[in-house]
Design a protein around this motif. Structure first.
Motif, PDB file in Angstrom:
ATOM      1  N   VAL A 237       0.832  -1.203   0.000  1.00 45.16           N
ATOM      2  CA  VAL A 237       0.000   0.000   0.000  1.00 45.16           C
ATOM      3  C   VAL A 237       0.866   1.252   0.000  1.00 45.16           C
ATOM      4  O   VAL A 237       0.632   2.180  -0.782  1.00 45.16           O
ATOM      5  CB  VAL A 237      -0.978   0.006   1.196  1.00 45.16           C
ATOM      6  N   VAL A 238       1.875   1.273   0.849  1.00 44.02           N
ATOM      7  CA  VAL A 238       2.761   2.449   0.910  1.00 44.02           C
ATOM      8  C   VAL A 238       3.437   2.665  -0.438  1.00 44.02           C
ATOM      9  O   VAL A 238       3.559   3.798  -0.906  1.00 44.02           O
ATOM     10  CB  VAL A 238       3.793   2.315   2.054  1.00 44.02           C
ATOM     11  N   GLY A 239       3.847   1.595  -1.091  1.00 44.17           N
ATOM     12  CA  GLY A 239       4.475   1.712  -2.401  1.00 44.17           C
ATOM     13  C   GLY A 239       3.558   2.267  -3.470  1.00 44.17           C
ATOM     14  O   GLY A 239       4.019   2.832  -4.462  1.00 44.17           O
ATOM     15  N   SER A 240       2.242   2.153  -3.277  1.00 46.68           N
ATOM     16  CA  SER A 240       1.286   2.671  -4.261  1.00 46.68           C
ATOM     17  C   SER A 240       0.763   4.058  -3.908  1.00 46.68           C
ATOM     18  O   SER A 240      -0.005   4.643  -4.663  1.00 46.68           O
ATOM     19  CB  SER A 240       0.115   1.701  -4.417  1.00 46.68           C
ATOM     20  N   MET A 241       1.193   4.594  -2.758  1.00 46.49           N
ATOM     21  CA  MET A 241       0.735   5.915  -2.322  1.00 46.49           C
ATOM     22  C   MET A 241       1.400   7.019  -3.137  1.00 46.49           C
ATOM     23  O   MET A 241       2.520   6.840  -3.617  1.00 46.49           O
ATOM     24  CB  MET A 241       1.096   6.152  -0.846  1.00 46.49           C
TER      25      MET A 241
ATOM     26  N   VAL B  76       3.623  10.286  -3.619  1.00 44.04           N
ATOM     27  CA  VAL B  76       4.949  10.472  -3.015  1.00 44.04           C
ATOM     28  C   VAL B  76       4.896  11.182  -1.668  1.00 44.04           C
ATOM     29  O   VAL B  76       5.589  10.782  -0.732  1.00 44.04           O
ATOM     30  CB  VAL B  76       5.884  11.225  -3.992  1.00 44.04           C
ATOM     31  N   HIS B  77       4.085  12.225  -1.523  1.00 43.48           N
ATOM     32  CA  HIS B  77       4.079  12.959  -0.253  1.00 43.48           C
ATOM     33  C   HIS B  77       3.589  12.086   0.909  1.00 43.48           C
ATOM     34  O   HIS B  77       4.061  12.227   2.036  1.00 43.48           O
ATOM     35  CB  HIS B  77       3.282  14.267  -0.348  1.00 43.48           C
ATOM     36  N   PHE B  78       2.683  11.154   0.646  1.00 43.89           N
ATOM     37  CA  PHE B  78       2.256  10.222   1.690  1.00 43.89           C
ATOM     38  C   PHE B  78       3.377   9.240   2.017  1.00 43.89           C
ATOM     39  O   PHE B  78       3.603   8.908   3.181  1.00 43.89           O
ATOM     40  CB  PHE B  78       1.011   9.439   1.273  1.00 43.89           C
ATOM     41  N   GLN B  79       4.077   8.760   0.988  1.00 43.68           N
ATOM     42  CA  GLN B  79       5.200   7.841   1.210  1.00 43.68           C
ATOM     43  C   GLN B  79       6.267   8.503   2.073  1.00 43.68           C
ATOM     44  O   GLN B  79       6.812   7.879   2.986  1.00 43.68           O
ATOM     45  CB  GLN B  79       5.816   7.412  -0.119  1.00 43.68           C
ATOM     46  N   VAL B  80       6.574   9.764   1.780  1.00 45.84           N
ATOM     47  CA  VAL B  80       7.603  10.483   2.536  1.00 45.84           C
ATOM     48  C   VAL B  80       7.193  10.587   4.002  1.00 45.84           C
ATOM     49  O   VAL B  80       7.991  10.296   4.901  1.00 45.84           O
ATOM     50  CB  VAL B  80       7.872  11.875   1.918  1.00 45.84           C
ATOM     51  N   ASN B  81       5.939  11.006   4.262  1.00 38.27           N
ATOM     52  CA  ASN B  81       5.471  11.106   5.650  1.00 38.27           C
ATOM     53  C   ASN B  81       5.582   9.767   6.369  1.00 38.27           C
ATOM     54  O   ASN B  81       6.058   9.692   7.502  1.00 38.27           O
ATOM     55  CB  ASN B  81       4.008  11.571   5.693  1.00 38.27           C
TER      56      ASN B  81
ATOM     57  N   LEU C  43      -6.552   7.264   0.737  1.00 35.99           N
ATOM     58  CA  LEU C  43      -5.691   6.196   1.252  1.00 35.99           C
ATOM     59  C   LEU C  43      -6.473   4.901   1.456  1.00 35.99           C
ATOM     60  O   LEU C  43      -5.966   3.814   1.160  1.00 35.99           O
ATOM     61  CB  LEU C  43      -5.019   6.634   2.554  1.00 35.99           C
ATOM     62  N   VAL C  44      -7.683   5.006   1.953  1.00 34.35           N
ATOM     63  CA  VAL C  44      -8.516   3.807   2.124  1.00 34.35           C
ATOM     64  C   VAL C  44      -8.732   3.139   0.774  1.00 34.35           C
ATOM     65  O   VAL C  44      -8.686   1.908   0.654  1.00 34.35           O
ATOM     66  CB  VAL C  44      -9.863   4.159   2.799  1.00 34.35           C
ATOM     67  N   GLY C  45      -8.914   3.937  -0.268  1.00 33.31           N
ATOM     68  CA  GLY C  45      -9.107   3.391  -1.605  1.00 33.31           C
ATOM     69  C   GLY C  45      -7.906   2.613  -2.115  1.00 33.31           C
ATOM     70  O   GLY C  45      -8.051   1.703  -2.939  1.00 33.31           O
ATOM     71  N   LEU C  46      -6.714   2.948  -1.632  1.00 37.49           N
ATOM     72  CA  LEU C  46      -5.507   2.238  -2.073  1.00 37.49           C
ATOM     73  C   LEU C  46      -5.413   0.822  -1.515  1.00 37.49           C
ATOM     74  O   LEU C  46      -4.704  -0.018  -2.057  1.00 37.49           O
ATOM     75  CB  LEU C  46      -4.254   3.021  -1.670  1.00 37.49           C
ATOM     76  N   VAL C  47      -6.116   0.554  -0.427  1.00 37.26           N
ATOM     77  CA  VAL C  47      -6.052  -0.765   0.194  1.00 37.26           C
ATOM     78  C   VAL C  47      -6.703  -1.809  -0.705  1.00 37.26           C
ATOM     79  O   VAL C  47      -6.242  -2.945  -0.790  1.00 37.26           O
ATOM     80  CB  VAL C  47      -6.709  -0.741   1.597  1.00 37.26           C
TER      81      VAL C  47
ATOM     82  N   PHE D  61      -2.484   4.883   7.821  1.00 33.04           N
ATOM     83  CA  PHE D  61      -3.122   6.045   7.203  1.00 33.04           C
ATOM     84  C   PHE D  61      -2.714   7.330   7.909  1.00 33.04           C
ATOM     85  O   PHE D  61      -2.345   8.310   7.265  1.00 33.04           O
ATOM     86  CB  PHE D  61      -4.653   5.920   7.224  1.00 33.04           C
ATOM     87  N   PHE D  62      -2.783   7.325   9.235  1.00 35.64           N
ATOM     88  CA  PHE D  62      -2.466   8.544   9.969  1.00 35.64           C
ATOM     89  C   PHE D  62      -1.007   8.951   9.819  1.00 35.64           C
ATOM     90  O   PHE D  62      -0.701  10.133   9.683  1.00 35.64           O
ATOM     91  CB  PHE D  62      -2.848   8.409  11.446  1.00 35.64           C
ATOM     92  N   MET D  63      -0.108   7.983   9.847  1.00 32.64           N
ATOM     93  CA  MET D  63       1.306   8.316   9.689  1.00 32.64           C
ATOM     94  C   MET D  63       1.606   8.777   8.277  1.00 32.64           C
ATOM     95  O   MET D  63       2.578   9.483   8.051  1.00 32.64           O
ATOM     96  CB  MET D  63       2.181   7.128  10.077  1.00 32.64           C
ATOM     97  N   SER D  64       0.786   8.407   7.320  1.00 34.67           N
ATOM     98  CA  SER D  64       0.961   8.859   5.942  1.00 34.67           C
ATOM     99  C   SER D  64       0.404  10.264   5.742  1.00 34.67           C
ATOM    100  O   SER D  64       0.928  11.041   4.951  1.00 34.67           O
ATOM    101  CB  SER D  64       0.262   7.904   4.972  1.00 34.67           C
ATOM    102  N   MET D  65      -0.656  10.591   6.456  1.00 38.57           N
ATOM    103  CA  MET D  65      -1.308  11.886   6.278  1.00 38.57           C
ATOM    104  C   MET D  65      -0.596  13.011   7.015  1.00 38.57           C
ATOM    105  O   MET D  65      -0.612  14.156   6.573  1.00 38.57           O
ATOM    106  CB  MET D  65      -2.756  11.833   6.766  1.00 38.57           C
TER     107      MET D  65
END
Length: 148
Positions: free
Chosen positions: A20-24, A26-31, A63-67, A81-85
């Protein structure tokens, strides 16, 4: 929680998190990667309640949609999700003082205070239950009475 050498449930959850993180975006991946120091770890959240600030609702839905159809448990997905946002230092610590009581005493209002704004368990199954809960919680936080 470290997942090194673990082939069980935690390792499977960690693998799905990596997908999931790999499909986020970039800004979510960085967070997420800044919050997690190792890609061999996952965060487990045990809370049954969480609050999404209005400005993050769209991000949360994305993010939920990426799951998709991955079978990620909510105890793993919600922290991801929270750590990504947002950065963990921006998280509100109000629920870190949650009090766990197996059964509420007859006088439920004694459970709530400014020092313990959340108590588990509390079953809300109707609008009337929610109003009752809010009024009881307002004894510890008078600002809640402004809802009425």
């Amino acid at each position: 929680m470290s997942t090194n050498g673990n082939t069980g449930w935690y390792a499977k959850q960690a693998e799905m998190v990596r997908k999931v993180v790999g499909s986020m975006p970039v800004h979510f991946q960085v967070n997420y990667k800044e919050a997690m120091k190792s890609d061999q770890s996952i965060v487990i959240g045990s809370s049954e309640i969480f609050y999404i600030p209005q400005q993050l609702v769209t991000d949360f839905v994305d993010l939920v949609g990426l799951v998709g159809d991955l079978n990620i448990h909510q105890k793993v997905a919600i922290p991801m999700f929270f750590m990504s946002m947002d950065s963990p230092q921006n998280f509100d610590s109000v629920l870190s003082t949650m009090v766990y009581k197996p059964k509420p005493p007859p006088a439920n209002s004694t459970l709530y205070s400014a020092q313990a704004p959340a108590v588990h368990p509390w079953n809300v199954s109707s609008e009337q239950d929610f109003i009752k809960l809010t009024r009881i919680m307002a004894e510890g936080d008078p600002l809640l009475m402004e809802l009425f």
